[in-house]
Design a protein around this motif. Structure first.
Motif, PDB file in Angstrom:
ATOM      1  N   LYS A  78      -1.864  -2.461  36.223  1.00 53.12           N
ATOM      2  CA  LYS A  78      -2.835  -2.348  35.470  1.00 53.12           C
ATOM      3  C   LYS A  78      -3.015  -3.501  34.475  1.00 53.12           C
ATOM      4  CE  LYS A  78      -2.298   1.621  35.106  1.00 53.12           C
ATOM      5  NZ  LYS A  78      -2.493   3.066  34.996  1.00 53.12           N
ATOM      6  N   ASN A  79      -1.991  -2.836  33.246  1.00 50.83           N
ATOM      7  CA  ASN A  79      -2.565  -4.412  32.086  1.00 50.83           C
ATOM      8  C   ASN A  79      -2.466  -5.226  31.654  1.00 50.83           C
ATOM      9  OD1 ASN A  79      -3.142  -1.469  30.322  1.00 50.83           O
ATOM     10  ND2 ASN A  79      -0.708  -1.146  31.296  1.00 50.83           N
ATOM     11  N   ARG A  81      -4.593  -8.497  31.970  1.00 51.93           N
ATOM     12  CA  ARG A  81      -5.945  -8.620  31.525  1.00 51.93           C
ATOM     13  C   ARG A  81      -5.868  -8.857  29.949  1.00 51.93           C
ATOM     14  NH1 ARG A  81      -9.381  -6.149  28.727  1.00 51.93           N
ATOM     15  NH2 ARG A  81      -9.147  -4.193  29.955  1.00 51.93           N
ATOM     16  N   ARG A 141       0.939   2.967  27.347  1.00 47.46           N
ATOM     17  CA  ARG A 141       0.550   1.663  27.209  1.00 47.46           C
ATOM     18  C   ARG A 141       0.461   0.640  26.662  1.00 47.46           C
ATOM     19  NH1 ARG A 141      -6.020   0.183  28.251  1.00 47.46           N
ATOM     20  NH2 ARG A 141      -5.934  -1.903  29.131  1.00 47.46           N
ATOM     21  N   ARG A 326     -15.298  -5.433  26.951  1.00 45.08           N
ATOM     22  CA  ARG A 326     -15.634  -4.016  27.388  1.00 45.08           C
ATOM     23  C   ARG A 326     -17.213  -4.353  26.970  1.00 45.08           C
ATOM     24  NH1 ARG A 326     -10.982  -3.206  25.361  1.00 45.08           N
ATOM     25  NH2 ARG A 326      -9.286  -1.972  27.154  1.00 45.08           N
ATOM     26  N   SER A 330     -18.432  -3.337  34.196  1.00 45.72           N
ATOM     27  CA  SER A 330     -17.348  -2.693  35.041  1.00 45.72           C
ATOM     28  C   SER A 330     -15.846  -2.700  34.565  1.00 45.72           C
ATOM     29  CB  SER A 330     -17.255  -3.832  36.091  1.00 45.72           C
ATOM     30  OG  SER A 330     -17.016  -5.068  35.938  1.00 45.72           O
ATOM     31  N   ILE A 331     -16.002  -3.406  33.500  1.00 45.67           N
ATOM     32  CA  ILE A 331     -14.643  -3.022  32.636  1.00 45.67           C
ATOM     33  C   ILE A 331     -14.374  -2.035  31.281  1.00 45.67           C
ATOM     34  CG2 ILE A 331     -13.192  -4.001  30.782  1.00 45.67           C
ATOM     35  CD1 ILE A 331     -13.428  -6.940  31.943  1.00 45.67           C
ATOM     36  N   ARG A 332     -16.239  -1.335  31.480  1.00 50.39           N
ATOM     37  CA  ARG A 332     -15.671  -1.283  30.530  1.00 50.39           C
ATOM     38  C   ARG A 332     -15.555   0.645  31.142  1.00 50.39           C
ATOM     39  NH1 ARG A 332     -20.498  -1.780  27.864  1.00 50.39           N
ATOM     40  NH2 ARG A 332     -21.768  -0.581  29.303  1.00 50.39           N
ATOM     41  N   ARG A 333     -16.504   0.956  32.402  1.00 51.84           N
ATOM     42  CA  ARG A 333     -16.638   1.578  32.897  1.00 51.84           C
ATOM     43  C   ARG A 333     -14.550   2.015  33.868  1.00 51.84           C
ATOM     44  NH1 ARG A 333     -21.403   0.443  35.388  1.00 51.84           N
ATOM     45  NH2 ARG A 333     -20.149  -0.739  37.059  1.00 51.84           N
ATOM     46  N   ARG A 334     -13.900   1.474  34.006  1.00 52.89           N
ATOM     47  CA  ARG A 334     -13.171   1.105  34.314  1.00 52.89           C
ATOM     48  C   ARG A 334     -11.466   1.365  33.261  1.00 52.89           C
ATOM     49  NH1 ARG A 334     -13.034  -2.780  36.685  1.00 52.89           N
ATOM     50  NH2 ARG A 334     -11.660  -4.356  35.455  1.00 52.89           N
ATOM     51  N   ASP A 335     -12.278   0.420  32.162  1.00 45.80           N
ATOM     52  CA  ASP A 335     -11.165   0.702  30.936  1.00 45.80           C
ATOM     53  C   ASP A 335     -11.647   1.282  30.044  1.00 45.80           C
ATOM     54  OD1 ASP A 335      -9.006   0.663  29.155  1.00 45.80           O
ATOM     55  OD2 ASP A 335      -8.222  -2.019  29.701  1.00 45.80           O
TER      56      ASP A 335
END
Length: 523
Positions: A78-79, A81, A141, A326, A330-335
């Motif tokens: 999940k992490n 990236r 995390r 971010r 799409s990345i900002r919404r997910r993470d």
């Protein structure tokens, strides 16, 4: 005989340093390195030379496999990236920064040698990270990203290092290096997967706890040497095999093997960690003896500059690496963007260790400025361990990042335990009407219902007085039973092996009860 005595003496010293670290609340690795330096300067002490092949081939595989075994693959994936941005991007950026500064301060140093120095000191060390982070209670995390980075960044650093060393003899292109990295890392993963899967099939079929534990230890070396034999990444191979074995342990290994192997591996980690860091400290005397051509002021200036750039470059890379991705919706919404305090802690937790020193010592004898590069690598390791290692806990607490310790069980653990208890109860209820097993099931149903009541809501708010009383009564009854067992052993000569077996069962039950009471944080 002298070697055995020396190793035993070092282990005894390590135990003493561990006690000092506990009393002073300083990171264990820092005390060991400083202690090793102090020992090296004792008059009459022999100089210790750490063979880089021993450091990489003997110490690293079991330590990496142990870290991989504990890695949560779901969190790691999940992490992926942020882990890759650190393990590859930050390593390459740090290598470039160190090379530029080293070349500017030492004009006669070839670019290839400057890049080799950067690659040597760029990757934070898995051993150093775990020895510091295990004392702290960081958000999950953060721990996943830091440990994930330190597990795989050696592959990227060592590829750059190998090409920098080779460039002193022949030319190479960046595209060639990039292709080599993919082959080296991918080959390591493939070999680790194949041997790891084979180990998962073989180990349970040994049907003996001692043999299974020994096989898990042999596996880490088999994976490492197999990968290195074909010029793939032994680091990636060991980590991959360790993650696979960790994922399969709950289904392929027996309960006894899991319990006893955990103790054996914890002991091995302590011994290997201790020896690695104390031997690092004992290298200083030998290194300084070969640098008499440089003035002390020059050495201090060079070491300080490299160490400062090493620490600062991590900040320079991580801040935009956290913020820029971010900006993509799409990345900002997910993470979502994490708190700025997380970025500071991530940047400050960049301790170096055995891999950097071993890579430095592995430089060819005729490599330009070899002794100076080894000295600068040693100083970088020392600076990050002492400066960052001793202040990391203070930084974490100052920023309020550390999770508060609670005597009560976390709701996630309570929920998981409740699921187990409810599933066990449901299975017994199914047998209650069985013509054969129904009477037995009815007889033990109250015990399982009691377990469900004990766990119900235990992680949410204060523990009910009745539940606490039940647990305390169980604990008191268990302790009374243990006392009676010991008296029977003394008076009637109970067999020692039988005493140990029953005592182990009582110990496990006591740990469970104390965990439920919240009296112990270590289950």
């Amino acid at each position: 005989m002298a070697l055995v005595e020396a190793v035993l003496a070092l282990i005894a010293v390590c135990i003493g340093f561990a006690l000092i670290a506990q009393r002073s609340r300083l990171p264990y690795s820092v005390i060991l390195v400083l202690g090793g330096m102090a020992i090296a300067f004792i008059p009459g002490m022999p100089q210790v030379e750490l063979d880089p092949q021993i450091a990489l081939a003997f110490f690293l595989p079991p330590l990496l496999q142990a870290s991989g075994y504990r890695t949560d693959w779901r969190d790691f994936r999940k992490n992926i990236r942020p882990i890759l941005l650190l393990a590859v991007g930050c390593v390459l950026f740090t290598t470039l920064c160190i090379a530029i500064v080293a070349r500017a301060m030492i004009p006669d140093l070839p670019w290839a040698a400057a890049i080799a120095l950067g690659a040597i000191v760029a990757p934070p060390d898995a051993v150093a990270a775990s020895s510091i982070l295990q004392r702290l209670r960081l958000p999950r995390r953060l721990v996943t990203v830091l440990e994930g980075e330190s597990l795989i960044n050696d592959a990227s650093a060592l590829v750059v290092y190998r090409f920098a060393v080779a460039a002193m003899v022949t030319a190479f292109s960046p595209w060639e290096a990039a292709g080599a990295f993919i082959l080296v890392a991918g080959g390591g993963v493939a070999i680790g997967w194949v041997i790891g899967r084979a180990a998962i099939w073989i180990i349970p079929r040994l049907r003996d706890t001692l043999l299974e534990t020994a096989a898990s230890f042999v596996m880490c070396f088999a994976v490492f040497f197999a990968a290195e034999a074909v010029h793939a990444s032994g680091v990636m191979a060991v980590v991959t095999a360790g993650i696979l074995l960790g994922r399969a342990a709950h289904t392929s290994l027996s309960a006894r093997t899991r319990q006893e192997a955990r103790v054996v591996w914890e002991f091995l980690e302590f011994i290997l960690n201790s020896l690695v860091f104390i031997i690092i400290g004992m290298q200083l005397n030998a290194i300084l003896d070969r640098l008499d051509a440089y003035t002390p002021l020059t050495l201090i200036g060079l070491a300080s500059a490299i160490s400062v750039v090493l620490i600062v470059s991590r900040f320079v890379w991580i801040a935009p690496a956290v913020w820029l991705p971010r900006q993509i919706p799409s990345i900002r919404r997910r993470d979502p963007l994490p708190p700025f305090s997380y970025t500071i802690v991530l940047s400050w937790a960049g301790m170096r260790g055995v891999v950097s020193l071993a890579a430095a010592l592995a430089l060819p004898i005729d490599f330009p400025a070899r002794d100076l590069l080894i000295f600068l690598a040693f100083c970088a390791i020392l600076a990050t361990l002492v400066v960052q290692g001793t202040t990391l806990e203070w930084v974490i607490r100052r920023l309020g990042v550390e999770e508060k310790r609670s005597p009560r069980m976390r709701w996630e653990e309570a929920a998981a335990r409740t699921l187990v208890a409810q599933a066990s109860l449901a299975r017994l209820v199914e047998h209650a009407d069985d013509p054969l097993d129904g009477a037995i099931a009815q007889d033990i149903l109250p015990e399982y219902r009691d377990n469900v009541r004990l766990l119900d809501g235990i992680g949410q708010g204060a523990v009910a007085a009745e539940r606490t009383a039940r647990l305390q009564l169980r604990l008191e009854a268990l302790q009374h039973g243990r006392a009676r067992l010991l008296r029977h052993h003394r008076e009637d000569g109970l067999d020692e092996e039988l005493l140990q077996r029953i005592g182990q069962e009582l110990d496990l039950e006591e740990l469970r009860l104390r965990r439920l009471l919240g009296a112990s944080e270590d289950f």
